[in-house]
Design an enzyme around this catalytic site. Structure first.
Site, PDB file in Angstrom:
ATOM      1  N   CYS A 157     -37.220  64.083 -87.884  1.00 48.39           N
ATOM      2  CA  CYS A 157     -37.052  62.855 -88.667  1.00 48.39           C
ATOM      3  C   CYS A 157     -35.943  63.073 -89.708  1.00 48.39           C
ATOM      4  CB  CYS A 157     -38.387  62.450 -89.286  1.00 48.39           C
ATOM      5  SG  CYS A 157     -38.383  60.876 -90.153  1.00 48.39           S
ATOM      6  N   ASP A 214     -37.870  53.712 -80.458  1.00 52.20           N
ATOM      7  CA  ASP A 214     -37.789  54.022 -81.885  1.00 52.20           C
ATOM      8  C   ASP A 214     -37.050  52.890 -82.600  1.00 52.20           C
ATOM      9  OD1 ASP A 214     -37.355  55.036 -84.429  1.00 52.20           O
ATOM     10  OD2 ASP A 214     -36.895  57.059 -83.726  1.00 52.20           O
ATOM     11  N   HIS A 246     -40.713  56.580 -82.631  1.00 49.17           N
ATOM     12  CA  HIS A 246     -40.341  57.570 -83.633  1.00 49.17           C
ATOM     13  C   HIS A 246     -41.488  58.568 -83.814  1.00 49.17           C
ATOM     14  CE1 HIS A 246     -37.766  58.985 -86.829  1.00 49.17           C
ATOM     15  NE2 HIS A 246     -38.804  59.040 -87.647  1.00 49.17           N
TER      16      HIS A 246
END
Length: 286
Positions: A157, A214, A246
């Protein structure tokens, strides 16, 4: 593990998360827990000009000249998931080190929600500071059983974006694996460069792992990054899992997708092996 005086140890323990970050509670029942058998693991502190950089590390017991993997946190900091990633890598034979890159701005583990973490902490972290802290972490790892000539980076991330940027900053790395890190964004004093800006000039081979569903990283952004990489000579690749969103590797959250996560982990190992990061697995006894 290094020994510290009580005040320093208390600071390091306070700056690093214990358990999972508050913002991700409740943790899902299927979260992976990797034991520390046959490993040395724990907290350490790296002295810097402006303070002590806390890190969590894991490495095979009684081994030296280990290949090094820098592990870069999600926005939640070095909480239990990132520590577990370090132990998984140590089981594969690596010295894995995760620095708490927000320690000057605050402890994200105590923030009540993601919006607060972004507003109060993440938005105040300069990329230049992060690059310097990762340099210091790599230096510490080399002095504590690691082989600086065999070093790689992986990040998740927020850390996935940093993975691309650090590979540009430190071209001596052997490889990198970026998990669903943003590729484009604002250019300002704290974030003057984005991954797509450095893609064509990269020399470090990076494996990018992304989710086709995502919503925070649109597929047109992924495609622009892929096209930019093709203009260069790094040999970097991007893999997209069509049904994954995600944070598909975050096994402690509802976003976890086991098939994509397991495939990504296998690809990580193969990528490291094929780029000069071969390691001998740690002996694991019951």
């Amino acid at each position: 593990m290094d020994t510290f005086n009580p005040p320093r140890r208390a600071f390091i323990q306070g700056a690093l998360a214990t358990g999972f970050a508050l913002a991700v509670q409740p943790v899902t029942a299927g979260s992976i827990a990797t034991d520390s058998r046959a490993l040395d693991s724990g907290l350490a502190g790296i002295p810097l000009d402006d303070g002590i950089l806390p890190v969590y590390f894991a490495r095979p017991t009684a081994r030296s000249s280990l290949p090094i993997v820098l592990v870069v946190q999600e926005i939640f900091g070095v909480h239990e998931h990132i520590r577990d990633i370090c132990r998984r890598l140590a089981k594969l034979g690596y010295l894995a080190v995760a620095p708490e890159l927000y320690f000057r701005q605050g402890n994200p583990a105590a923030s009540p929600d993601i919006a607060s973490i972004i507003k109060d902490i993440v938005s105040k972290v300069p990329d230049a500071q992060v690059m310097q802290d990762l340099d210091a972490t790599l230096g510490w790892a080399a002095a504590h059983g690691g082989d600086a000539s065999r070093a790689a980076i992986t990040g998740f991330c927020w850390g996935g974006r940093i993975c691309w940027l650090y590979a540009s900053h430190h071209p001596q790395l052997k490889a990198g694996i970026a998990w669903y890190g943003k590729l484009e964004g604002a250019h300002d004093a704290l974030t003057p460069t984005q991954p797509v800006d450095v893609a064509a000039s990269l020399s470090v081979p990076i494996l990018g792992l992304y989710g086709g569903q995502d919503s925070s990283i649109p597929q047109d952004s992924v495609e622009r990054m892929r096209q930019a990489l093709q203009q260069g000579q790094s040999g970097s690749q991007i893999v997209v899992y069509p049904t994954a969103g995600h944070a598909f590797n975050a096994d402690y959250r509802p976003s976890y997708q086991v098939a994509a996560a397991q495939d990504g982990w296998q690809r990580l190992q193969a990528w490291l092996d094929s780029h000069g990061m071969q390691a001998s697995k740690a002996a694991d006894t019951d």
